[in-house]
Scaffold this active site. Structure first.
Site, short mmCIF file in Angstrom:
data_model
loop_
_atom_site.label_atom_id
_atom_site.label_comp_id
_atom_site.label_asym_id
_atom_site.label_seq_id
_atom_site.Cartn_x
_atom_site.Cartn_y
_atom_site.Cartn_z
N ASP A 87 34.59 60.87 44.07
CA ASP A 87 33.76 61.36 42.98
C ASP A 87 32.77 62.33 43.63
O ASP A 87 32.58 62.33 44.84
CB ASP A 87 33.05 60.17 42.32
CG ASP A 87 32.41 60.57 41.00
OD1 ASP A 87 32.60 61.73 40.59
OD2 ASP A 87 31.73 59.73 40.40
N ASP A 122 30.78 67.85 37.83
CA ASP A 122 30.52 67.99 36.40
C ASP A 122 29.12 67.49 36.06
O ASP A 122 28.46 66.85 36.87
CB ASP A 122 31.58 67.21 35.58
CG ASP A 122 31.66 65.75 35.98
OD1 ASP A 122 31.52 65.46 37.18
OD2 ASP A 122 31.85 64.91 35.09
N CYS A 274 39.91 29.37 37.58
CA CYS A 274 40.71 30.32 38.35
C CYS A 274 41.35 29.59 39.53
O CYS A 274 40.72 28.71 40.12
CB CYS A 274 39.80 31.45 38.84
SG CYS A 274 40.60 32.62 39.92
N CYS A 276 42.72 31.44 42.14
CA CYS A 276 42.93 32.45 43.19
C CYS A 276 42.66 31.78 44.54
O CYS A 276 42.07 30.70 44.59
CB CYS A 276 42.03 33.67 42.96
SG CYS A 276 40.34 33.48 43.54
N CYS A 279 39.10 30.45 44.87
CA CYS A 279 38.59 29.39 43.99
C CYS A 279 39.37 28.07 44.09
O CYS A 279 38.83 27.02 43.75
CB CYS A 279 38.62 29.84 42.54
SG CYS A 279 37.66 31.33 42.24
#
Ligand SMILES: [Zn+2]
Length: 543
Positions: A87, A122, A274, A276, A279
């Protein structure tokens, strides 16, 4: 073209984008890398979490590290060998009002460090801003976009042309039309961050779709700052191909735990919803006792797993043709998201235009919100533009939908078959059987096996708005066809009085005979006789 689309659903697409560091798949999430304070290393983002691309800020790199990223090259500097987007500092303009760098400098810098995807400088529109101020940001962004093509030197970088205008939709449209004329490979919707922070997802729907309607569909679109997994599916369904997320790390810093249905504070959680790798073997109470830094890493990593899992679900939903169902499910996470879903009604024709017409799975309809689904818009459009009833049909016999589909295979259809048999071939050939069915409207017998007319499930009892919509479709059908008589098999239990009322009114207007036979008040045998008599009476009226 460097962007190739593989699968589509609604405006969402699974595509492949070729960058100079390799091919990436869309929809794609770019985790935001802050080179100064990064809780998860770029290498780990790829190796452990499977992120194909990252985004970082060229303006911050230039300010803090000057020539080092140029000397090493951006990929080596960050330790990431796949696609890197940069960016330009536009976000810093939004926050601080200005940046101490010119567009030419920041474009040259991105070329020197070797970004794969890079952005012009921009001017973000922002949220609380007048039309006049907003117009200035659009003009200045366009001016810079045009100037950019005179100064850029590298053609192997994919350049992003941002669309500005904020919540001023006429300006978004103008900005998109003008920027499309320039040979950017990618577009981006600028500064929606504040819109999202204010939970104005309904405004975001209008902004995204206004941009999409005016941008070339073959160029991918990035939604800047859309970092929360509970809104990914909405953004994908509206045609956003890229997102970036700084939220996974920012939230972690504030002890915030993301889920695909919203955010929790770590100390409010008794259980982790969760499984994952972070976790699965611990509890919120244990994580609370960790040091701040450990907690931040734990939460950042969990947040990334959640984002990645949601993106995979979205991709599978696109392939299954179930993106609408997925968006609808997520929309229940917050009323602001549901408000946004309701907004899709205003854009149903545009969404329909780009949606596939057949899918490998059936559809689920839960309520009147689904009336905006592209499959329904598509059917209606086809019915009213190109459908003509078979020739020599004097009577329209309208029968209610059945639970079993296709309708003509349901046991309720047997009575129509029996009556047809009694009437004989010649007379029954003059009767056109159609069904009135939610959510589609009128379904002629000869079409009832066409996808998705019998490949869907709908929740019962129907809500008022859905019934009214079917009544409207019935009335529209009567008005555009040329039957002499309408016989309605009236089912007051399921449909109340609306269908009958719509038929009465439309037949009066059209000047044709109308008779309703209540299927709930008569016993099956007398119903058959009554239906037969009714049909005979109207058939013998023939001159
Ligand atoms: Zn987790």
């Amino acid at each position: 073209m460097s962007f190739e689309i593989k699968y589509k659903d609604m405006l969402g697409r699974i595509g492949r984008l070729k960058t100079k560091s390799g091919i990436v798949q869309t929809p794609l999430l770019f985790p935001v890398i802050n080179p100064s304070i990064q809780p998860v290393s770029p290498k780990k983002l790829k190796d452990t979490f499977g992120f194909e691309a990252i985004i970082t800020n060229a303006y911050i790199l230039k300010n803090r590290f000057e020539n080092k990223p140029i000397e090493q090259g951006l990929h080596k500097f960050l330790g990431f060998d796949s696609a890197i987007m940069t960016d330009s500092g536009a976000y810093q303009i939004l926050v601080y009002g200005e940046v101490e760098v010119s567009q030419a400098e920041i474009v040259e810098y991105q070329e020197q460090i070797g970004s794969d995807i890079a952005t012009i400088l921009d001017i973000p529109t922002g949220w609380k801003i007048t039309q006049k101020q907003a117009a200035k940001t659009v003009e200045e962004t366009l001016k810079r976009a045009k100037e950019f093509f005179k100064t850029k030197t590298r053609d192997d970088i994919l350049w992003v042309g941002p669309v500005q205008g904020g919540r001023h939709l006429d300006l978004v449209a103008k900005s998109a039309i003008e920027i499309s004329k320039l040979p950017f490979q990618i577009h981006a919707l600028g500064s929606p961050t504040e819109v999202m922070e204010n939970y104005r997802f309904d405004v975001l729907v209008d902004m995204i779709l206004t941009a999409k309607k005016n941008l070339p569909p073959e160029r991918p679109m990035h939604l800047f700052g859309a970092g929360h997994p509970f809104m990914f599916s909405l953004a994908v369904a509206l045609g956003c191909d890229f997102f970036d997320s700084a939220a996974y790390a920012l939230y972690a810093r504030e002890n915030r735990y993301m889920t695909e249905n919203g955010t929790w504070r770590l100390n409010e959680l008794d259980y982790f919803p969760c499984q994952c790798p972070k976790c699965a073997n611990t509890k919120p109470q244990e994580v609370m006792t960790n040091t701040k830094k450990e907690r931040e890493t734990f939460l950042s990593e969990h947040n990334l797993y959640v984002c990645q899992a949601e993106l995979k679900r979205i991709k599978q939903a696109i392939i299954d043709g179930r993106l609408w169902e997925h968006v609808e499910m997520r929309a229940h996470a917050h009323p602001a998201l549901f408000t946004a879903l309701k907004k899709l009604k205003n854009h149903q024709n545009f969404i329909e235009e780009f949606s596939p017409t057949t899918k490998k799975r059936g559809l689920f309809f839960f309520n009147s919100i689904s009336l905006a689904r592209p499959e329904i818009s598509h059917y209606r459009k086809r019915m009213y533009k190109s459908y003509r009833p078979p020739e020599k049909k004097q009577i329209l016999l309208l029968a209610p939908q059945t639970r079993k589909k296709p309708f003509h295979k349901a046991h309720e259809f047997n009575r129509i078959k029996q009556v047809s048999k009694k009437l004989g071939e010649e007379l029954s050939a003059k009767v056109h059987v159609c069904f009135y069915a939610a959510p589609f409207g009128v379904i002629p017998l000869e079409l009832d096996e066409v996808y998705p007319l019998s490949q869907h499930e709908i929740a019962l009892p129907l809500d008022q708005e859905t019934i009214e919509n079917v009544a409207k479709q019935v009335s529209k059908y009567i008005m555009q066809t040329q039957y002499e008589t309408l016989v309605l098999l009236h089912d007051p239990e399921q449909w109340s009085t609306q269908i009958k009322a719509a038929c009465t009114k439309a037949c009066q207007k059209k000047g044709i005979a109308f008779q309703a036979v209540n299927i709930k008040t008569e016993r099956s045998k007398s119903l058959l006789t009554r239906l037969e008599m009714t049909l005979r009476k109207h058939l013998s009226d023939e001159p």
